[in-house]
Design a protein around this motif. Structure first.
Motif, mmCIF file in Angstrom:
data_model
loop_
_atom_site.group_PDB
_atom_site.id
_atom_site.type_symbol
_atom_site.label_atom_id
_atom_site.label_comp_id
_atom_site.label_asym_id
_atom_site.label_seq_id
_atom_site.Cartn_x
_atom_site.Cartn_y
_atom_site.Cartn_z
ATOM 1 N N ILE A 1 0.790 -1.247 -0.121
ATOM 2 C CA ILE A 1 0.025 -0.012 0.180
ATOM 3 C C ILE A 1 0.882 1.296 -0.014
ATOM 4 N N GLY B 1 1.807 3.128 13.580
ATOM 5 C CA GLY B 1 2.875 3.893 14.349
ATOM 6 C C GLY B 1 3.137 2.952 15.552
ATOM 7 N N ASP C 1 -6.534 0.849 22.838
ATOM 8 C CA ASP C 1 -7.098 1.237 21.538
ATOM 9 C C ASP C 1 -8.794 1.356 21.882
ATOM 10 N N ARG C 2 -9.388 2.162 21.146
ATOM 11 C CA ARG C 2 -10.831 2.310 21.592
ATOM 12 C C ARG C 2 -11.554 1.345 20.379
ATOM 13 N N LEU D 1 -6.107 2.184 11.072
ATOM 14 C CA LEU D 1 -6.528 2.426 9.604
ATOM 15 C C LEU D 1 -6.112 1.141 8.816
ATOM 16 N N LYS E 1 -7.159 -3.467 -1.267
ATOM 17 C CA LYS E 1 -5.720 -2.792 -1.205
ATOM 18 C C LYS E 1 -4.878 -3.654 -0.189
ATOM 19 N N VAL F 1 -9.525 6.037 25.366
ATOM 20 C CA VAL F 1 -8.598 7.041 26.452
ATOM 21 C C VAL F 1 -9.207 8.480 26.425
ATOM 22 N N THR G 1 -2.498 8.100 18.142
ATOM 23 C CA THR G 1 -3.885 7.899 18.054
ATOM 24 C C THR G 1 -4.348 8.128 16.450
ATOM 25 N N TYR H 1 -8.664 11.759 13.355
ATOM 26 C CA TYR H 1 -9.991 11.131 13.103
ATOM 27 C C TYR H 1 -11.294 12.320 12.966
ATOM 28 N N ASP I 1 -10.898 4.895 -2.193
ATOM 29 C CA ASP I 1 -11.212 3.748 -1.440
ATOM 30 C C ASP I 1 -12.742 3.675 -1.269
ATOM 31 N N ASP J 1 0.305 9.704 12.614
ATOM 32 C CA ASP J 1 -0.428 11.110 12.016
ATOM 33 C C ASP J 1 -0.833 11.969 13.079
ATOM 34 N N VAL K 1 1.424 5.193 5.878
ATOM 35 C CA VAL K 1 1.523 3.979 6.863
ATOM 36 C C VAL K 1 3.141 4.033 6.933
HETATM 37 C C1 LIG Z 1 -9.258 5.500 3.902
HETATM 38 C C2 LIG Z 1 -7.914 5.681 3.885
HETATM 39 C C3 LIG Z 1 -6.946 4.973 2.900
HETATM 40 C C4 LIG Z 1 -5.556 5.297 3.253
HETATM 41 N N1 LIG Z 1 -4.895 4.451 2.329
HETATM 42 C C5 LIG Z 1 -3.523 4.568 2.650
HETATM 43 C C6 LIG Z 1 -2.734 3.883 1.638
HETATM 44 O O1 LIG Z 1 -3.096 3.154 0.656
HETATM 45 N N2 LIG Z 1 -1.207 3.942 1.845
HETATM 46 C C7 LIG Z 1 -0.889 4.474 2.925
HETATM 47 O O2 LIG Z 1 0.447 4.481 3.060
HETATM 48 N N3 LIG Z 1 -1.530 5.323 3.604
HETATM 49 C C8 LIG Z 1 -2.777 5.137 3.643
HETATM 50 N N4 LIG Z 1 -3.563 5.944 4.476
HETATM 51 C C9 LIG Z 1 -3.051 6.786 5.509
HETATM 52 C C10 LIG Z 1 -2.628 5.734 6.822
HETATM 53 O O3 LIG Z 1 -3.584 4.810 6.968
HETATM 54 C C11 LIG Z 1 -2.161 6.504 7.971
HETATM 55 O O4 LIG Z 1 -1.274 7.378 7.565
HETATM 56 C C12 LIG Z 1 -1.751 5.356 9.221
HETATM 57 O O5 LIG Z 1 -2.623 4.556 9.299
HETATM 58 C C13 LIG Z 1 -1.456 6.309 10.279
HETATM 59 O O6 LIG Z 1 -1.037 5.564 11.491
HETATM 60 P P1 LIG Z 1 -1.058 6.016 12.946
HETATM 61 O O7 LIG Z 1 -0.698 4.836 13.473
HETATM 62 O O8 LIG Z 1 -0.616 7.190 13.056
HETATM 63 O O9 LIG Z 1 -2.897 5.991 13.008
HETATM 64 P P2 LIG Z 1 -4.059 5.229 12.649
HETATM 65 O O10 LIG Z 1 -3.629 4.037 11.996
HETATM 66 O O11 LIG Z 1 -5.257 6.002 12.408
HETATM 67 O O12 LIG Z 1 -4.157 4.360 14.209
HETATM 68 C C14 LIG Z 1 -4.859 5.115 15.487
HETATM 69 C C15 LIG Z 1 -5.321 4.054 16.153
HETATM 70 O O13 LIG Z 1 -5.544 5.053 17.436
HETATM 71 C C16 LIG Z 1 -6.768 4.552 18.107
HETATM 72 N N5 LIG Z 1 -7.175 5.792 18.963
HETATM 73 C C17 LIG Z 1 -7.585 7.168 18.512
HETATM 74 N N6 LIG Z 1 -7.887 7.787 19.646
HETATM 75 C C18 LIG Z 1 -8.061 6.972 20.813
HETATM 76 C C19 LIG Z 1 -8.363 7.240 22.038
HETATM 77 N N7 LIG Z 1 -8.517 8.323 22.645
HETATM 78 N N8 LIG Z 1 -8.261 6.031 22.884
HETATM 79 C C20 LIG Z 1 -7.624 4.837 22.356
HETATM 80 N N9 LIG Z 1 -7.363 4.718 21.178
HETATM 81 C C21 LIG Z 1 -7.587 5.602 20.287
HETATM 82 C C22 LIG Z 1 -7.709 4.479 16.759
HETATM 83 O O14 LIG Z 1 -8.775 3.813 17.092
HETATM 84 C C23 LIG Z 1 -6.540 3.863 15.944
HETATM 85 O O15 LIG Z 1 -6.830 2.411 16.025
HETATM 86 C C24 LIG Z 1 -5.058 5.882 4.210
HETATM 87 C C25 LIG Z 1 -5.819 6.649 5.380
HETATM 88 C C26 LIG Z 1 -7.320 6.456 5.120
HETATM 89 C C27 LIG Z 1 -8.204 7.124 5.916
#
Ligand SMILES: Cc1cc2nc3c(=O)[nH]c(=O)nc-3n(C[C@H](O)[C@H](O)[C@H](O)COP(=O)(O)OP(=O)(O)OC[C@H]3O[C@@H](n4cnc5c(N)ncnc54)[C@H](O)[C@@H]3O)c2cc1C
Ligand code: SF4
Length: 479
Positions: free
Chosen positions: A98, A159, A178-179, A186, A195, A221, A241, A244, A304, A444, A452
């Motif tokens: 991806i 992350g 995680d919530r 994501l 994908k 949280v 987190t 969102y 998507d 993010d 990702v």
């Molecule tokens: C529809 C979509 C398609 C995408 N496609 C791609 C792609 O093809 N290729 C690519 O590289 N990137 C893609 N991205 C971007 C990518 O998914 C993100 O950049 C990446 O997932 C960020 O990782 P992260 O760990 O920072 O956050 P996230 O993946 O968002 O994970 C954060 C986690 O924190 C949890 N959380 C949030 N708030 C709280 C709280 N208060 N208490 C407890 N838990 C909490 C959430 O439930 C979630 O599980 C896409 C994004 C979206 C929205």
């Protein structure tokens, strides 16, 4: 000594793994590319020119040692290729699927610059680790010695998980909160299966669980547990987190029934793929079947959504975007895939409002646009063409306009946590340390909606910094 089969790019054409026919793709949520056969992977890897300055490597956020694992794949030394690949990337099989390679490694491949077509780096990376899983080479997490320090990670996206993996390998006690009910962020609930199939993600969650990472799911949280409580329980905390807060449309009728947020729509669809009961889907509210669907936005989330709607059996699927094809933020590869599957793109078009009746939305009032002078960033600004509005009929409108961070200092009652003017957490870009002692941030929520591969890099860097912090400041003997 193994023979050197490299530099074949003049004789061997670029060849991606076979892509399933659109008619078949439309019928399920399975990935659209098949796996390379062994000979094909070796052949494609052998196209690498092994250039002295590998731009692919410097444009990969993880600085993967791409030329080395391509050479080893070409030589049939897959086990070694895997060892090198996994040394810099926690989830190579996910990135191989991806990453927008056209903007990262492959877009900077030297043979691409010379007109021969880039080496298919992502597909080879995926092939190497998929093979490693099949062959049983993927190492379980077995620390040499347990350590007493504990880290709390808020967020089980890429992350948080990349950090959990490195910390646990060092013997540190790791709890991920995680919530959601499933880990993956994501990867699990945002990105559709066509994908990234979900068993690929779940395999990694199982590996972390088996390696001793504790997951506390359904724990929001700020609601179910305070941030202070987590800080009190652990020697260091990582905030991962994601972002969102869906950006909203300020247009008349945008609150009508049938005008929905992309994240709700995609989450419902992904949940159905797991076989969950999803009342908002089962009621038809978030199901595109038989509907005229309009998706608003031009990024990867919009792509998507349109492709999900096709698979749900929509009557028609249109994507409205206010700029043109050349200026859209989404990957061109995904636009092509969407077009092949039957999506219609309506360029230079923006929603002005929504028509509705007692049953919900009936159409989008579309304003036509043209591209004007470039703004400060060099991007041409869309301008309205007056008196050119028309009605685009629709039964389901999906808003995919991007995401902003939630207001964590307020929601978590930690006003002292510093954020940027965009609401992302202010943290050092190398150590990921925030202004609070022992609190780190990655992905993010630190850099804004991104990729990702960047979240993985951040998570790995944050873990390294936390290990140093714990060693210097905490050091607790294991029980
Ligand atoms: C529809 C979509 C398609 C995408 N496609 C791609 C792609 O093809 N290729 C690519 O590289 N990137 C893609 N991205 C971007 C990518 O998914 C993100 O950049 C990446 O997932 C960020 O990782 P992260 O760990 O920072 O956050 P996230 O993946 O968002 O994970 C954060 C986690 O924190 C949890 N959380 C949030 N708030 C709280 C709280 N208060 N208490 C407890 N838990 C909490 C959430 O439930 C979630 O599980 C896409 C994004 C979206 C929205
Ligand atoms: S992680 Fe992404 S950018 Fe890096 S080599 Fe793999 S596919 Fe390319």
């Amino acid at each position: 000594m193994a023979k050197e089969p490299m530099l074949k790019f003049v004789d061997v054409a670029r060849d991606m793994p076979a892509k399933r026919m659109p008619d078949l793709r439309r019928q399920d949520f399975d990935e659209i590319y098949s796996e390379y056969a062994t000979e094909k992977a070796a052949e494609q890897a052998s196209r690498c020119s092994q250039c002295g300055v590998p731009y692919c490597q410097s444009h990969c956020p993880l600085h993967n040692n791409i030329p080395d694992w391509l050479r080893l794949t070409a030589q049939g030394r897959l086990r070694e290729a895997y060892d090198i690949s996994q040394a810099t990337n926690t989830f190579p099989e996910i990135c191989g699927r991806i990453c927008p390679q056209d903007r990262l490694c492959e877009g900077n491949c030297v043979i691409e610059q010379s007109g021969h077509g880039t080496v298919t780096i992502g597909s080879v990376e995926k092939y190497i680790t998929d093979t490693a899983f099949e062959e049983g080479w993927v190492q379980p997490i077995r620390p040499h010695a347990e350590r007493g320090e504990s880290v709390g990670i808020i967020g089980a996206g890429p992350g948080g998980l990349a950090a959990a993996d490195l910390l646990r390998r060092q013997g540190i006690q790791v709890t991920v909160y995680d919530r959601y009910d499933r880990a993956g962020g994501l990867l699990t609930y945002g990105i559709p299966g066509f994908k990234l199939e979900k068993d690929i993600v779940m395999k990694r969650i199982d590996q972390l669980t088996d390696g001793g990472v504790e997951f506390v799911m359904n724990c929001d949280v700020g609601v179910d547990l305070t941030f202070d409580a987590i800080r009190g329980k652990h020697d260091a905390v990582l905030i991962a987190t994601g972002v969102y807060d869906s950006r909203e449309l300020q247009a008349p009728g945008s609150g009508s029934e049938g005008v929905v947020r992309a994240i709700d729509y995609l989450t419902a669809s992904n949940r159905k793929s797991f076989g969950d009961e999803v009342p908002e889907f089962d009621s038809g509210e978030l199901d595109a079947e038989g509907k005229r669907v309009v998706v608003i936005g031009g990024g990867d989330t919009a792509m998507d959504c349109v492709r999900t709607a096709i698979r749900q059996g929509a009557e028609s699927v249109k994507c409205l975007y206010r700029r043109d094809r050349a200026n859209m933020p989404g990957s061109q590869r995904e636009v092509q895939n969407a077009e092949e599957e039957g999506v219609e793109f309506v360029w230079l078009s923006a929603p002005k409002g929504f028509d509705s009746n007692d049953d919900g939305v009936t159409g989008v009032i579309v304003q036509k646009m043209r591209l004007g002078a470039p703004d400060a960033t060099g991007r041409q600004t869309p301008e309205i063409i007056h008196d050119a509005d028309y009605l685009e009929e629709a039964d389901l409108v999906i808003k995919a306009l991007g995401f902003s961070p939630e207001a964590l200092p307020t929601l978590w009652d930690v006003p002292e946590l510093e954020v940027t003017r965009w609401g992302t957490i202010m943290a050092d870009f190398k150590t990921h340390a925030t202004n609070l002692e022992g609190v780190y941030a990655c992905g993010d929520i630190q850099r804004g909606a991104s990729l990702v591969v960047w979240a993985i890099r951040d998570g790995r860097e944050a873990a390294e910094a936390m290990i140093t912090y714990l060693s210097e400041n905490v050091s607790v003997a294991a029980e």
